[in-house]
Design an enzyme around this catalytic site. Structure first.
Site, short mmCIF file in Angstrom:
data_model
loop_
_atom_site.label_atom_id
_atom_site.label_comp_id
_atom_site.label_asym_id
_atom_site.label_seq_id
_atom_site.Cartn_x
_atom_site.Cartn_y
_atom_site.Cartn_z
N HIS A 162 -8.31 1.72 -4.40
CA HIS A 162 -9.30 1.58 -3.33
C HIS A 162 -9.92 2.95 -3.07
O HIS A 162 -9.27 3.82 -2.48
CB HIS A 162 -8.59 1.03 -2.09
CG HIS A 162 -9.44 0.87 -0.88
ND1 HIS A 162 -8.92 0.61 0.37
CD2 HIS A 162 -10.79 0.92 -0.71
CE1 HIS A 162 -9.90 0.52 1.25
NE2 HIS A 162 -11.05 0.71 0.63
N MET A 196 -8.77 8.84 -0.66
CA MET A 196 -9.69 9.24 0.42
C MET A 196 -10.13 10.68 0.21
O MET A 196 -9.33 11.52 -0.21
CB MET A 196 -8.99 9.14 1.77
CG MET A 196 -8.31 7.80 2.03
SD MET A 196 -7.71 7.71 3.73
CE MET A 196 -6.70 6.23 3.65
N MET A 231 -12.06 5.32 -1.15
CA MET A 231 -12.76 5.57 0.12
C MET A 231 -13.38 6.94 0.00
O MET A 231 -12.93 7.91 0.63
CB MET A 231 -11.77 5.46 1.29
CG MET A 231 -11.42 4.02 1.63
SD MET A 231 -9.91 3.88 2.61
CE MET A 231 -8.70 3.94 1.30
N SER A 253 0.84 -1.20 0.00
CA SER A 253 0.00 0.00 0.00
C SER A 253 0.87 1.25 0.00
O SER A 253 1.62 1.50 0.95
CB SER A 253 -0.91 0.01 1.23
OG SER A 253 -1.56 1.26 1.30
N ASP A 270 -7.35 -5.82 3.93
CA ASP A 270 -6.70 -4.51 4.00
C ASP A 270 -6.75 -3.94 5.43
O ASP A 270 -7.82 -3.67 5.95
CB ASP A 270 -7.44 -3.57 3.03
CG ASP A 270 -6.75 -2.22 2.88
OD1 ASP A 270 -5.63 -2.05 3.38
OD2 ASP A 270 -7.37 -1.33 2.25
N ASP A 293 -4.67 4.07 -2.14
CA ASP A 293 -5.77 4.49 -1.28
C ASP A 293 -6.20 5.93 -1.58
O ASP A 293 -5.46 6.87 -1.30
CB ASP A 293 -5.34 4.40 0.19
CG ASP A 293 -5.27 2.96 0.67
OD1 ASP A 293 -6.24 2.22 0.47
OD2 ASP A 293 -4.23 2.58 1.24
N HIS A 340 -1.32 -1.19 -4.12
CA HIS A 340 -2.62 -0.78 -3.59
C HIS A 340 -2.59 0.74 -3.40
O HIS A 340 -1.70 1.29 -2.76
CB HIS A 340 -2.84 -1.49 -2.25
CG HIS A 340 -4.17 -1.26 -1.64
ND1 HIS A 340 -5.28 -2.02 -1.92
CD2 HIS A 340 -4.59 -0.33 -0.73
CE1 HIS A 340 -6.31 -1.59 -1.22
NE2 HIS A 340 -5.93 -0.56 -0.49
N MET A 352 -12.05 -5.16 4.84
CA MET A 352 -11.30 -4.22 5.68
C MET A 352 -11.12 -4.83 7.07
O MET A 352 -12.09 -5.21 7.72
CB MET A 352 -12.05 -2.89 5.81
CG MET A 352 -12.19 -2.09 4.53
SD MET A 352 -10.63 -1.60 3.77
CE MET A 352 -9.86 -0.66 5.07
C1 DX5 Z 1 -6.68 2.06 5.34
C2 DX5 Z 1 -6.20 1.77 3.95
C3 DX5 Z 1 -5.12 0.77 3.89
C4 DX5 Z 1 -3.82 1.17 4.53
C5 DX5 Z 1 -3.33 -0.03 5.27
O1 DX5 Z 1 -7.84 2.80 5.28
O2 DX5 Z 1 -7.26 1.30 3.13
O3 DX5 Z 1 -4.87 0.35 2.54
O4 DX5 Z 1 -2.83 1.58 3.65
O5 DX5 Z 1 -2.26 0.34 6.03
P1 DX5 Z 1 -1.62 -0.61 7.09
O6 DX5 Z 1 -1.08 -1.80 6.37
O7 DX5 Z 1 -0.54 0.23 7.71
O8 DX5 Z 1 -2.68 -0.98 8.08
ZN ZN Z 2 -6.81 0.37 1.16
#
Ligand code: DX5
Ligand code: ZN
Length: 219
Positions: A66, A37, A68, A8, A177, A35, A33, A137
């Site tokens: 991903h 947001m 969010m 990630s 995740d 993220d 991956h 998640m």
């Molecule tokens: C959290 C993200 C994850 C995040 C995971 O909302 O969706 O992808 O990067 O990070 P770690 O592996 O540090 O929990």
């Molecule tokens: Zn994620």
């Protein structure tokens, strides 16, 4: 597909992003991956299609993106043209899940649905015929570096079973995740899932290549 680590980038050092991508690629990563947001669906803000497009220029690795974000379908086209290979949105954010999954598929990329820790795995039943990817998640979405929620292990098993019972286990990739690291990864894979997303458990290591290898052989 099974036992795939998806680094990630949320925990990567963005000031040397190219290097951080090359390090995990050379270590053997096949996907990344990403993220995204929006500060609404989750209480944190990262980036959107503009940065995804820049990442796309840096690598040919599979980019699992991903989202969010609220109203995800408003942004599908932007993320698809920016270069997403799998586009994952949240069950809790969409108003028309089937339509959204089918739209993404119609663009010849993989469609994915993410479930927050508190969302029942049974919501997947209605979409089992169309899903390419399920993202379980194991922390509340929003931040890297959180502690793994143990209760989600049962849900991972239930989802593997559900896909199997519906003769879709070979077609649906199941990813996990949040909070995956050296001490949790074995238990996660033991549930039968395919992909573990690892952020801080990989990128915060002193030696990232070494850590990637350790995670891979964690039996
Ligand atoms: C959290 C993200 C994850 C995040 C995971 O909302 O969706 O992808 O990067 O990070 P770690 O592996 O540090 O929990
Ligand atoms: Zn994620």
């Amino acid at each position: 597909m099974n036992r795939i680590i998806s680094p990630s980038l949320l925990s990567a050092d963005f000031s040397i992003l190219k290097d951080q991508i090359e390090i995990v690629k050379n270590a053997g990563a096949q996907r990344l991956h990403i993220d995204c947001m929006d500060g609404h669906f989750v209480p944190n803000f990262t980036f959107g299609p503009f940065i995804l497009k820049a990442i796309r220029k840096l690598t040919d690795l599979h980019l699992e993106t991903h989202l969010m974000i609220d109203n995800p379908s408003n942004y599908f086209d932007d993320f698809i043209s920016a270069g997403a290979d799998t586009l994952i949105f949240h069950y809790e954010a969409s108003n028309d899940i089937r339509k959204d999954l089918e739209y993404i598929k119609s663009k010849n990329i993989k469609c994915g649905l993410a479930l927050k820790p508190e969302t029942d795995y049974k919501v997947l039943i209605d979409y089992i015929d169309v899903l390419d990817y399920v993202l379980v998640m194991s922390v509340s979405p929003g931040f890297g570096g959180q502690g793994f929620i143990e209760d989600t292990l049962i849900k991972m098993e239930q989802i593997c079973k559900l896909c199997l019972e519906n003769k879709r286990r070979d077609d649906i990739t199941i990813g996990v995740d949040g909070g995956v690291n050296l001490s949790t990864i074995k238990r996660v894979y033991d549930t039968g899932v395919d992909v573990t997303v690892v952020g801080s458990g990989l990128y915060k290591a002193e030696n990232i290549v070494e850590r990637f290898n350790e995670l891979q052989i964690c039996e």
